[in-house]
Write an enzyme that holds these catalytic residues in place. Structure first.
Site, PDB file in Angstrom:
ATOM      1  N   HIS A 152       0.801  -1.231   0.000  1.00 35.19           N
ATOM      2  CA  HIS A 152       0.000   0.000   0.000  1.00 35.19           C
ATOM      3  C   HIS A 152       0.830   1.275   0.000  1.00 35.19           C
ATOM      4  O   HIS A 152       0.278   2.363   0.150  1.00 35.19           O
ATOM      5  CB  HIS A 152      -0.923   0.048   1.213  1.00 35.19           C
ATOM      6  CG  HIS A 152      -1.972  -1.010   1.223  1.00 35.19           C
ATOM      7  ND1 HIS A 152      -3.231  -0.826   0.691  1.00 35.19           N
ATOM      8  CD2 HIS A 152      -1.945  -2.271   1.670  1.00 35.19           C
ATOM      9  CE1 HIS A 152      -3.937  -1.926   0.841  1.00 35.19           C
ATOM     10  NE2 HIS A 152      -3.168  -2.836   1.439  1.00 35.19           N
ATOM     11  N   ARG A 202      -5.257  12.004   5.775  1.00 35.69           N
ATOM     12  CA  ARG A 202      -4.211  12.174   6.770  1.00 35.69           C
ATOM     13  C   ARG A 202      -3.243  13.274   6.336  1.00 35.69           C
ATOM     14  O   ARG A 202      -3.050  13.508   5.142  1.00 35.69           O
ATOM     15  CB  ARG A 202      -3.462  10.854   6.961  1.00 35.69           C
ATOM     16  CG  ARG A 202      -4.177   9.911   7.882  1.00 35.69           C
ATOM     17  CD  ARG A 202      -4.403  10.504   9.256  1.00 35.69           C
ATOM     18  NE  ARG A 202      -3.189  10.550  10.010  1.00 35.69           N
ATOM     19  CZ  ARG A 202      -2.806   9.609  10.866  1.00 35.69           C
ATOM     20  NH1 ARG A 202      -3.578   8.556  11.106  1.00 35.69           N
ATOM     21  NH2 ARG A 202      -1.673   9.722  11.518  1.00 35.69           N
ATOM     22  N   LYS A 226       1.199  14.404   0.508  1.00 31.56           N
ATOM     23  CA  LYS A 226      -0.175  14.679   0.077  1.00 31.56           C
ATOM     24  C   LYS A 226      -0.376  16.168  -0.241  1.00 31.56           C
ATOM     25  O   LYS A 226      -1.377  16.575  -0.793  1.00 31.56           O
ATOM     26  CB  LYS A 226      -1.167  14.218   1.141  1.00 31.56           C
ATOM     27  CG  LYS A 226      -1.174  12.691   1.338  1.00 31.56           C
ATOM     28  CD  LYS A 226      -2.158  12.277   2.416  1.00 31.56           C
ATOM     29  CE  LYS A 226      -2.059  10.814   2.804  1.00 31.56           C
ATOM     30  NZ  LYS A 226      -2.687   9.898   1.824  1.00 31.56           N
ATOM     31  N   THR A 246      -8.380   6.706  -1.904  1.00 27.76           N
ATOM     32  CA  THR A 246      -9.750   6.195  -1.986  1.00 27.76           C
ATOM     33  C   THR A 246     -10.743   7.316  -1.702  1.00 27.76           C
ATOM     34  O   THR A 246     -11.884   7.274  -2.159  1.00 27.76           O
ATOM     35  CB  THR A 246      -9.986   5.036  -0.989  1.00 27.76           C
ATOM     36  OG1 THR A 246      -9.428   5.402   0.275  1.00 27.76           O
ATOM     37  CG2 THR A 246      -9.337   3.757  -1.475  1.00 27.76           C
ATOM     38  N   LYS A 300     -14.570   8.553  -3.340  1.00 28.86           N
ATOM     39  CA  LYS A 300     -15.776   8.913  -2.583  1.00 28.86           C
ATOM     40  C   LYS A 300     -16.326  10.254  -3.058  1.00 28.86           C
ATOM     41  O   LYS A 300     -17.532  10.433  -3.244  1.00 28.86           O
ATOM     42  CB  LYS A 300     -15.470   8.962  -1.078  1.00 28.86           C
ATOM     43  CG  LYS A 300     -15.124   7.594  -0.501  1.00 28.86           C
ATOM     44  CD  LYS A 300     -14.461   7.675   0.878  1.00 28.86           C
ATOM     45  CE  LYS A 300     -13.749   6.358   1.167  1.00 28.86           C
ATOM     46  NZ  LYS A 300     -12.778   6.445   2.272  1.00 28.86           N
TER      47      LYS A 300
HETATM   48  C1  26W Z   1       4.145   0.860  10.073  1.00 28.19           C
HETATM   49  C2  26W Z   1       3.628   2.254   9.837  1.00 28.19           C
HETATM   50  C3  26W Z   1       2.688   2.276   8.667  1.00 28.19           C
HETATM   51  C4  26W Z   1       1.316   2.232   8.896  1.00 28.19           C
HETATM   52  C5  26W Z   1       0.430   2.238   7.832  1.00 28.19           C
HETATM   53  C6  26W Z   1       3.159   2.325   7.387  1.00 28.19           C
HETATM   54  C7  26W Z   1       2.285   2.323   6.332  1.00 28.19           C
HETATM   55  C8  26W Z   1       0.920   2.270   6.554  1.00 28.19           C
HETATM   56  C9  26W Z   1      -0.064   2.212   5.403  1.00 28.19           C
HETATM   57  C10 26W Z   1       0.449   1.294   4.324  1.00 28.19           C
HETATM   58  C11 26W Z   1      -0.358   3.576   4.896  1.00 28.19           C
HETATM   59  C12 26W Z   1      -1.630   3.614   4.099  1.00 28.19           C
HETATM   60  O1  26W Z   1      -2.711   3.716   4.650  1.00 28.19           O
HETATM   61  N1  26W Z   1      -1.531   3.572   2.765  1.00 28.19           N
HETATM   62  C13 26W Z   1      -2.651   3.927   1.927  1.00 28.19           C
HETATM   63  O2  26W Z   1      -3.359   2.774   1.534  1.00 28.19           O
HETATM   64  C14 26W Z   1      -4.525   3.112   0.801  1.00 28.19           C
HETATM   65  C15 26W Z   1      -5.286   1.835   0.524  1.00 28.19           C
HETATM   66  O3  26W Z   1      -4.630   1.068  -0.408  1.00 28.19           O
HETATM   67  C16 26W Z   1      -4.165   3.850  -0.473  1.00 28.19           C
HETATM   68  O4  26W Z   1      -5.357   4.246  -1.122  1.00 28.19           O
HETATM   69  C17 26W Z   1      -3.336   5.087  -0.149  1.00 28.19           C
HETATM   70  O5  26W Z   1      -2.888   5.679  -1.343  1.00 28.19           O
HETATM   71  C18 26W Z   1      -2.159   4.686   0.719  1.00 28.19           C
HETATM   72  O6  26W Z   1      -1.463   5.838   1.154  1.00 28.19           O
END
Ligand code: 26W
Length: 806
Positions: free
Chosen positions: A358, A547, A552, A654, A658
């Protein structure tokens, strides 16, 4: 309508009866919270009927099951969406109306389970809704956090974090299943014992925590499927309590060992930034191990020890690398508990686990210190070591002598465990979440692996559940659409495309505009309720909600607003379409620059509000504590959706979907799913600006660019930046934003200045187009009409065709 839908009269009876039985009150004397509980448990009764039959059918089901593991599920409130999925919403609304109760007020009483940070967690929640609605047997698995993501307040122009005690009034939707409890072990050391000519590995001196499942039913839309979201809750195992210390009165020492009380305390508020915190590792292993132990038990119940059938009968899908320990844990169970050999176990595991990536931001890629892994999870560490040894041997054959490359691809290297490498090497499928993101994974992030095992890689563009994000949150638009094309789009959202001809229908456009107006009014209700303010409903609503992160580029939006303000103040004849810029964004508590950007936005808002003239054309509203419930009011009210990420950085997005579905136009870069939105609506119905991903990549390779040139050549930008630090913007603390200023001029990593000109031009076009009401509304209708493909029902069907094969 399914036969189980409760009729209006029985709903009324149930509500009144429950209030009497549980609270000993009449409806008139009940509080809104009590009425909420009664309504929710009425809907729950209806789900339970289906759940019982679903579980009964499950017992004899011999097909494949999906376990969707995610450290976050950002569910939002359940009541309305459950009522919608049971086709009972109309009856509930009428029942409450006849009881003299406003359903919106009651539904607001439900606490929002904020068990997620942002996109990744919300995607998992949309997937559960779609899995149940397309009737696939799946279980979502995670942690029952006691405190969700922090609640955000604004105090003195800054973000302040407050704990989110979401379980305070209990949780109507959860049902504990103690029978399925398992034990998870931490720490200790591994001893090798020879038994019947085989070396067995035994964990000794470990600490145990019991994992108790709390299940939430996930009802599919207009069907009989009810799946489960299983949230594991840690509980202390009796032997754990240091009885000696306990009976000698040393309670602190007795409790010291009790891991169970802290494992699920809070959700980590980091999003797109990784920190190697040992409690986080403990959380990940806790729910991953519990889930796999349960999954193997269930597999054995169905197929005995025919483990070679496993890849055919279950898929373990890991939502990013956070549950990646599923790989060594399944190895451990198959070898240490079931007696399989390494090769056999590895063959099964590598055909059972599938991985979605992701993010491509390097600071977000998970890495654990080897030492920590060794101490916390010694047996898992041993398995990783062996896995790494075999992997490196294989890599050596593929890339002989190329040590740099092998180190880059290894699971263990430079004292760290590289979770992404583990997941790519050992899963049978690796997918990105938009086309562009999938390409970047292949060409860049995981290019070395792509060369070796290209068949594993794919992309599946994200989606959102159109039930929550249109049918439930925008009831007026839902009804308008249905009056035009009927209701077959409820089940098959691709039929939304039949709305396209209505873009040319003046009467329809007028109705569409009315709906938007109504939604702006509803937005004002929400804003008034939450922070005691409203905005002018005649304004264009321009929104950036997500976020807070530098990539972003909320900063780009803010800088542009700042420039607009100066134009208004400098030129008494300047006019523009009146706009309210809406922001919603939580910053990770330790992310200093993100918090500064919030300060900048809040300072702009204050400065603009001080000028009666500026206020007539320009407002900035920061919606505090942006969460799913806020989003449900914001999306339907928005005219323009800001999707400004530096191209190549946003995996998909996403929120962009929406907004589009609710008839907003997109102002965006060619990044993530924006690219596909552009393809769906066509160039005339979207505002695209800025550098493309390949250009960004070239600039990055060359070591950046010189923002000073832009500062020198663009007087408007220069003036705004100068005001940022000379006391004009923040008279009380003129130096507060120093670092933002400095970064913009000397370290503009995300190319804010570089894209500013192009952004500003695109915004001028918005201004002109919005004045042409027919044109604007035509574009808006076309956006809704083109959004069907972004339903997560389509996404889930694609996962099933390409990856799961259920
Ligand atoms: C370990 C710390 C951490 C926590 C969460 C690192 C990375 C994350 C996620 C991978 C961040 C995240 O939410 N990514 C988002 O995922 C969405 C669903 O696929 C995408 O639509 C977003 O572009 C992406 O930033």
């Amino acid at each position: 309508m399914p036969t189980t839908a409760f009729d209006k009269e029985s709903i009324k009876k149930s509500i009144v009866g429950k209030i009497q039985r549980y609270n000993g009150r009449t409806l008139e004397d009940a509080t809104e919270q009590q009425i909420y509980q009664a309504v929710a448990s009425t809907i729950r009764d209806q789900i339970m009927q289906k759940w019982v039959s679903a579980r009964e059918a499950d017992k004899t089901y011999m097909g494949k099951r999906l376990y969707y593991l995610s450290v976050e599920f950002l569910m939002g409130r359940s009541l309305q969406c459950n009522a919608v999925n049971l086709c009972s919403m109309e009856n509930v609304r009428e029942a409450l109306m006849e009881l003299g109760i406003n359903w919106r007020h009651i539904f607001r009483e439900e606490p929002e389970p904020g068990l997620g940070n942002g996109g990744l967690g919300r995607l998992a929640a949309c997937f559960l809704d779609s899995l149940a609605s397309v009737e696939l047997p799946a279980m979502g698995c995670s942690i029952r956090y006691e405190y969700g993501l922090f609640r955000q307040r604004v105090v003195d122009g800054q973000q302040v974090e407050v704990p989110d005690n979401w379980l305070e009034n209990g949780n109507v939707w959860e049902v504990p299943s103690p029978d399925d409890s398992v034990v998870v072990n931490f720490g200790g050391h591994v001893e090798m014992v020879e038994e019947n000519g085989r070396t067995n590995y035994k964990l000794c001196d470990y600490r145990s925590v019991q994992a108790v499942p709390y299940d939430m039913p996930i009802a599919g839309y207009d069907c009989n499927t009810v799946n489960t979201l299983r949230l594991w809750r840690p509980r202390s195992v009796k032997e754990n309590l240091n009885l000696g210390a306990f009976s000698s009165g040393n309670y602190e020492k007795a409790l010291e060992q009790d891991l169970s009380s802290i494992i699920s305390k809070v959700l980590y508020p980091e999003d797109s930034h990784y920190e190697g915190k040992s409690l986080r590792l403990t959380q990940h292993y806790f729910f991953t191990s519990a889930t796999l132990q349960y999954a193997v038990k269930d597999f054995k119940r169905r197929f005995g020890t025919r483990f070679n059938l496993m890849p055919e009968k279950m898929t373990v899908h890991i939502n990013d690398t956070h549950p990646g320990l599923a790989i060594p844990e399944l190895m451990r169970i198959l070898m240490d508990e079931e007696g399989l050999g390494w090769d056999e176990a590895q063959a099964i595991v590598s055909k059972t686990v599938a991985y979605t990536n992701h993010t491509v931001l390097s600071e977000a890629l998970e890495k654990w210190p080897e030492q920590m892994m060794k101490e916390r999870l010694p047996r898992i560490y041993m398995i990783l070591e062996e896995m790494n040894r075999r992997l490196c041997a294989r890599l050596w054959n593929a890339f002989p002598g190329d040590w740099d490359r092998i180190a880059k691809m290894a699971i263990l290297a430079y004292g760290q465990v590289h979770m992404a490498n583990l997941c790519v090497a050992m899963s049978y499928s690796v997918n990105g979440v938009s086309r562009l993101h999938g390409e970047i994974l292949k060409a860049d992030t995981f290019n070395d692996y792509y060369q070796l095992m290209p068949e594993k890689f794919s992309y599946i563009t994200n989606g959102i559940t159109h039930r929550r994000w249109l049918m439930a949150c925008n009831t007026h638009l839902r009804d308008l659409i249905t009056s035009a094309i009927g209701d077959k789009w409820y089940k098959n959202p691709e039929y939304l495309s039949e709305l396209k001809p209505f873009a040319d229908d003046a009467a329809f456009r007028a109705e569409f505009e009315k709906v938007k107006r109504f939604n702006k009014h509803q937005f004002n209700h929400m804003l008034d309720q939450r922070q005691g303010m409203t905005v002018d409903e005649d304004f264009l609503f321009d929104t950036q909600c997500k976020r807070l992160h530098e990539y972003k580029r909320q900063l780009l939006n803010a800088l542009h607003i700042h420039v607009l303000y100066n134009r208004i103040m400098d030129d008494p004849n300047y006019t523009m379409v009146p706009r309210v810029f809406i922001f919603g964004a939580k910053a990770s508590p330790g992310y200093y620059k993100a918090k500064l950007i919030i300060r900048y936005i809040l300072a702009l808002s204050k400065m603009i509000d001080k000028s009666p003239r500026a206020r007539k054309m320009l407002r900035v509203v920061f919606v505090e504590n942006y969460d799913v419930s806020a989003a449900e009011a914001i999306m339907p009210a928005t005219d323009l959706s800001e999707q400004l990420s530096t191209a190549g950085k946003e995996a998909s997005g996403t929120g962009n979907m929406k907004f589009m579905m609710n008839g907003a136009l997109t102002m965006g870069t060619m990044d993530g799913a924006n690219v596909e939105i552009y393809e769906q609506v066509g160039a005339d119905n979207i505002y695209i600006f800025g550098m493309r991903a390949d250009t960004v990549a070239v600039l990055e390779r060359e070591g950046g660019y010189n923002p000073l040139q832009i500062f020198e050549n663009n007087a408007e930008v220069r003036r705004a930046l100068t005001q940022m630090i000379d006391g004009t913007l923040m008279p009380d603390s003129p130096t507060a934003l120093q670092e933002l200023y400095h970064d913009m001029l000397f370290n503009d990593r995300y190319f804010v200045m570089k894209d500013f000109g192009s952004y500003s031009m695109a915004q001028r076009r918005v201004n002109e187009d919005y004045l042409d009401r027919d044109k604007w509304l035509r574009m808006a209708v076309l956006n809704t009409a083109s959004s069907g493909i972004f339903s997560s029902d389509r996404t889930i069907r694609e996962y099933n065709e390409k990856i799961w094969h259920i």
